[in-house]
Enzyme design. Structure first.
Site, PDB file in Angstrom:
ATOM      1  N   ASN A   1      -9.684  -0.517  -1.224  1.00 16.25           N
ATOM      2  CA  ASN A   1      -8.949   0.145  -0.520  1.00 16.25           C
ATOM      3  C   ASN A   1      -8.137  -0.884  -2.704  1.00 16.25           C
ATOM      4  O   ASN A   1      -7.446  -2.144  -2.606  1.00 16.25           O
ATOM      5  CB  ASN A   1      -8.264  -1.679   0.782  1.00 16.25           C
ATOM      6  CG  ASN A   1      -6.430  -1.259   0.468  1.00 16.25           C
ATOM      7  OD1 ASN A   1      -5.655  -0.802  -0.123  1.00 16.25           O
ATOM      8  ND2 ASN A   1      -6.400  -1.112   2.006  1.00 16.25           N
TER       9      ASN A   1
ATOM     10  N   CYS B   1       0.717  -1.283  -0.259  1.00 14.51           N
ATOM     11  CA  CYS B   1       0.097  -0.017  -0.358  1.00 14.51           C
ATOM     12  C   CYS B   1       0.584   1.008  -0.077  1.00 14.51           C
ATOM     13  O   CYS B   1       0.543   2.685  -0.254  1.00 14.51           O
ATOM     14  CB  CYS B   1      -0.979   0.200   0.876  1.00 14.51           C
ATOM     15  SG  CYS B   1      -1.690  -1.604   1.111  1.00 14.51           S
TER      16      CYS B   1
ATOM     17  N   HIS C   1      -4.300   7.414   1.664  1.00 14.79           N
ATOM     18  CA  HIS C   1      -3.826   5.964   1.419  1.00 14.79           C
ATOM     19  C   HIS C   1      -5.561   4.783   1.872  1.00 14.79           C
ATOM     20  O   HIS C   1      -6.361   5.891   2.919  1.00 14.79           O
ATOM     21  CB  HIS C   1      -2.952   5.349   1.922  1.00 14.79           C
ATOM     22  CG  HIS C   1      -3.438   3.259   1.482  1.00 14.79           C
ATOM     23  ND1 HIS C   1      -3.516   3.285   0.285  1.00 14.79           N
ATOM     24  CD2 HIS C   1      -3.770   2.655   2.689  1.00 14.79           C
ATOM     25  CE1 HIS C   1      -3.754   1.537   0.507  1.00 14.79           C
ATOM     26  NE2 HIS C   1      -3.927   1.348   1.837  1.00 14.79           N
TER      27      HIS C   1
HETATM   28  O1  UT7 Z   1      -4.224  -1.188   3.114  1.00 17.75           O
HETATM   29  C1  UT7 Z   1      -3.920  -2.344   3.543  1.00 17.75           C
HETATM   30  C2  UT7 Z   1      -3.317  -1.912   5.380  1.00 17.75           C
HETATM   31  N1  UT7 Z   1      -4.415  -2.718   5.353  1.00 17.75           N
HETATM   32  C3  UT7 Z   1      -5.663  -2.118   6.565  1.00 17.75           C
HETATM   33  O2  UT7 Z   1      -5.603  -0.738   6.971  1.00 17.75           O
HETATM   34  C4  UT7 Z   1      -6.816  -2.746   7.013  1.00 17.75           C
HETATM   35  C5  UT7 Z   1      -6.272  -2.373   8.721  1.00 17.75           C
HETATM   36  N2  UT7 Z   1      -7.908  -2.946   9.541  1.00 17.75           N
HETATM   37  C6  UT7 Z   1      -9.343  -2.842   9.179  1.00 17.75           C
HETATM   38  O3  UT7 Z   1      -9.368  -2.485   8.211  1.00 17.75           O
HETATM   39  C7  UT7 Z   1      -9.928  -3.175  10.394  1.00 17.75           C
HETATM   40  O4  UT7 Z   1      -8.890  -4.017  11.137  1.00 17.75           O
HETATM   41  C8  UT7 Z   1     -10.440  -4.520   9.445  1.00 17.75           C
HETATM   42  C9  UT7 Z   1     -11.607  -3.845   8.468  1.00 17.75           C
HETATM   43  C10 UT7 Z   1      -9.931  -5.735   8.847  1.00 17.75           C
HETATM   44  C11 UT7 Z   1     -11.389  -5.425  10.503  1.00 17.75           C
HETATM   45  O5  UT7 Z   1     -12.063  -4.629  11.139  1.00 17.75           O
HETATM   46  P1  UT7 Z   1     -12.295  -4.712  12.863  1.00 17.75           P
HETATM   47  O6  UT7 Z   1     -13.484  -3.711  13.047  1.00 17.75           O
HETATM   48  O7  UT7 Z   1     -11.060  -4.264  13.568  1.00 17.75           O
HETATM   49  O8  UT7 Z   1     -13.676  -5.932  12.978  1.00 17.75           O
HETATM   50  P2  UT7 Z   1     -12.906  -7.486  13.820  1.00 17.75           P
HETATM   51  O9  UT7 Z   1     -11.212  -7.685  13.778  1.00 17.75           O
HETATM   52  O10 UT7 Z   1     -11.554  -6.890  15.319  1.00 17.75           O
HETATM   53  O11 UT7 Z   1     -13.442  -7.597  14.426  1.00 17.75           O
HETATM   54  C12 UT7 Z   1     -14.847  -7.318  15.363  1.00 17.75           C
HETATM   55  C13 UT7 Z   1     -15.474  -7.762  14.881  1.00 17.75           C
HETATM   56  C14 UT7 Z   1     -15.548  -9.714  15.430  1.00 17.75           C
HETATM   57  O12 UT7 Z   1     -16.764 -10.714  16.059  1.00 17.75           O
HETATM   58  P3  UT7 Z   1     -16.280 -10.741  17.630  1.00 17.75           P
HETATM   59  O13 UT7 Z   1     -15.293 -11.422  18.064  1.00 17.75           O
HETATM   60  O14 UT7 Z   1     -16.436  -9.074  17.866  1.00 17.75           O
HETATM   61  O15 UT7 Z   1     -17.794 -11.301  17.273  1.00 17.75           O
HETATM   62  C15 UT7 Z   1     -15.368 -10.242  14.065  1.00 17.75           C
HETATM   63  O16 UT7 Z   1     -15.507 -11.728  13.897  1.00 17.75           O
HETATM   64  O17 UT7 Z   1     -16.128  -8.185  13.991  1.00 17.75           O
HETATM   65  C16 UT7 Z   1     -16.059  -9.222  13.213  1.00 17.75           C
HETATM   66  N3  UT7 Z   1     -15.285  -9.371  11.679  1.00 17.75           N
HETATM   67  C17 UT7 Z   1     -17.076  -9.444  10.613  1.00 17.75           C
HETATM   68  N4  UT7 Z   1     -17.622  -9.067  10.781  1.00 17.75           N
HETATM   69  C18 UT7 Z   1     -18.861  -9.255   9.242  1.00 17.75           C
HETATM   70  C19 UT7 Z   1     -14.738  -9.171  11.255  1.00 17.75           C
HETATM   71  N5  UT7 Z   1     -14.520  -9.280   9.922  1.00 17.75           N
HETATM   72  C20 UT7 Z   1     -15.922  -9.498   9.560  1.00 17.75           C
HETATM   73  C21 UT7 Z   1     -16.475  -9.325   8.070  1.00 17.75           C
HETATM   74  N6  UT7 Z   1     -18.509  -8.810   8.369  1.00 17.75           N
HETATM   75  N7  UT7 Z   1     -16.323  -9.160   6.881  1.00 17.75           N
END
Ligand code: UT7
Length: 305
Positions: A260, A88, A230
């Site tokens: 992204n 990225c 970004h």
């Molecule tokens: O450009 C490259 C660099 N990459 C980035 O900048 C990405 C940076 N990270 C992110 O943007 C975020 O971490 C994500 C969008 C990937 C994930 O979002 P988050 O708010 O950090 O979610 P999380 O992984 O902390 O998960 C929170 C909850 C979990 O459920 P519980 O354990 O709270 O019940 C996950 O299982 O959301 C759940 N979850 C989802 N639910 C529906 C994680 N991904 C999904 C999904 N749909 N796609």
């Protein structure tokens, strides 16, 4: 394909659409189209391009470099070139390489392309990654300016932290894990990401670099006319903007439309800025990026046309 919902994706990332390449369409196809568009807008014959720096992590093949494929496709008969692979942060780092060749007086026409076909390495069974990434990118043509008022590069600050390499990687296909039945069965040829760890890195390091860059130039967020960050997650962008103390009106955001696109997000955002008339001659533009490596960067430019 995965258990998710439009509401979750919208609230947690800001993404509504993603574009994917058509059947048989490659990264060099998109790169060549963007390159020709940039040449046409600048009134430059591709034969006069001297260097092509192609930022991507999704080359058509491991070799030859995508820059060589584009060189041939656009008829840049006198150019040399190479690919730059830092995910990225790729476009921003490639821009810096191009700028150095202009500043040193070596070249007068440098093509910098940021493009990724993420659909070729995204696991559509992994909801941590497949909801974020899309395909796309753009190209810019760098030329020397007569004076600062005609646009100029101001300063940059880039940093990598290799200790975070495992948090965003594609384990298979390189010399560590060459392609095998096991790497394919283990889905190692797809991007793996620890989203929350990368999120924390992004919300800290990206604005940190911006603030340090502005400070050492005697500037603050208030002096910036246009901020081009970004496009990884709308929440990351908003957190950086808050830290920089600037209104959202100064920020180019198109993540809703494209998702992204890795090395493609900054040139795509520039395209949005130009087509919406939000980028004008003389504007002070702040760019910021972060991603796998882990890597991050910020750059300041005075816009030239
Ligand atoms: O450009 C490259 C660099 N990459 C980035 O900048 C990405 C940076 N990270 C992110 O943007 C975020 O971490 C994500 C969008 C990937 C994930 O979002 P988050 O708010 O950090 O979610 P999380 O992984 O902390 O998960 C929170 C909850 C979990 O459920 P519980 O354990 O709270 O019940 C996950 O299982 O959301 C759940 N979850 C989802 N639910 C529906 C994680 N991904 C999904 C999904 N749909 N796609």
């Amino acid at each position: 394909m995965v258990e998710t919902s439009d509401q979750w994706i919208t609230e947690r990332t800001g993404i509504k659409n993603r574009f994917l390449v058509g059947p048989g369409e490659t990264c060099s196809d998109l790169g060549a189209r963007a390159a020709l568009d940039a040449c046409q807008k600048a009134g430059v014959d591709p034969a006069d391009i001297e260097l092509i720096v192609f930022a991507t992590i999704t080359p058509d093949m491991m070799l030859p470099a995508t820059a060589c494929l584009v060189q041939h496709k656009i008829g840049a008969t006198r150019a040399w070139g190479f690919d730059l692979s830092i995910a990225c942060s790729g476009f921003l780092y490639a821009l810096q390489v191009g700028v150095q060749f202009i500043l040193s007086g070596c070249h007068k026409n440098v093509l910098v392309i940021g493009m990724d076909v993420m659909s070729s390495i995204v696991d559509y069974q992994d909801r941590q990654t497949c909801i974020i990434f899309g395909d796309g990118g753009g190209a810019v043509l760098l030329q020397p300016s007569e004076s600062a008022s005609d646009g100029c590069f101001v300063d940059y600050l880039h940093e990598v932290d290799g200790s975070g390499g495992d948090f965003l990687c594609m384990p298979g296909g390189g010399s560590a894990h060459p392609a095998s039945k096991e790497t394919v069965e283990g889905r190692q040829h797809f991007v793996k990401q620890d989203g929350p760890v990368v999120f924390r890195f992004a919300t800290k390091r990206m604005p940190d670099l911006c603030v340090r860059l502005l400070e050492r130039n005697g500037l603050t967020g208030k002096d910036v006319d246009v901020f081009v960050p970004h496009q990884a997650n709308l929440r990351i962008i908003k957190s950086a903007v808050e830290r920089l103390g600037m209104p959202m009106e100064k920020v180019i955001v198109n993540i809703e439309e494209y998702g992204n696109t890795t090395a493609g997000t900054l040139p795509l955002a520039l395209s949005t800025a130009l087509s919406s008339g939000r980028l004008k001659k003389g504007d002070l533009v702040l760019f910021a990026a972060m991603g796998a490596g882990l890597s991050a960067g910020a750059a300041l430019m005075r816009w030239g046309y």
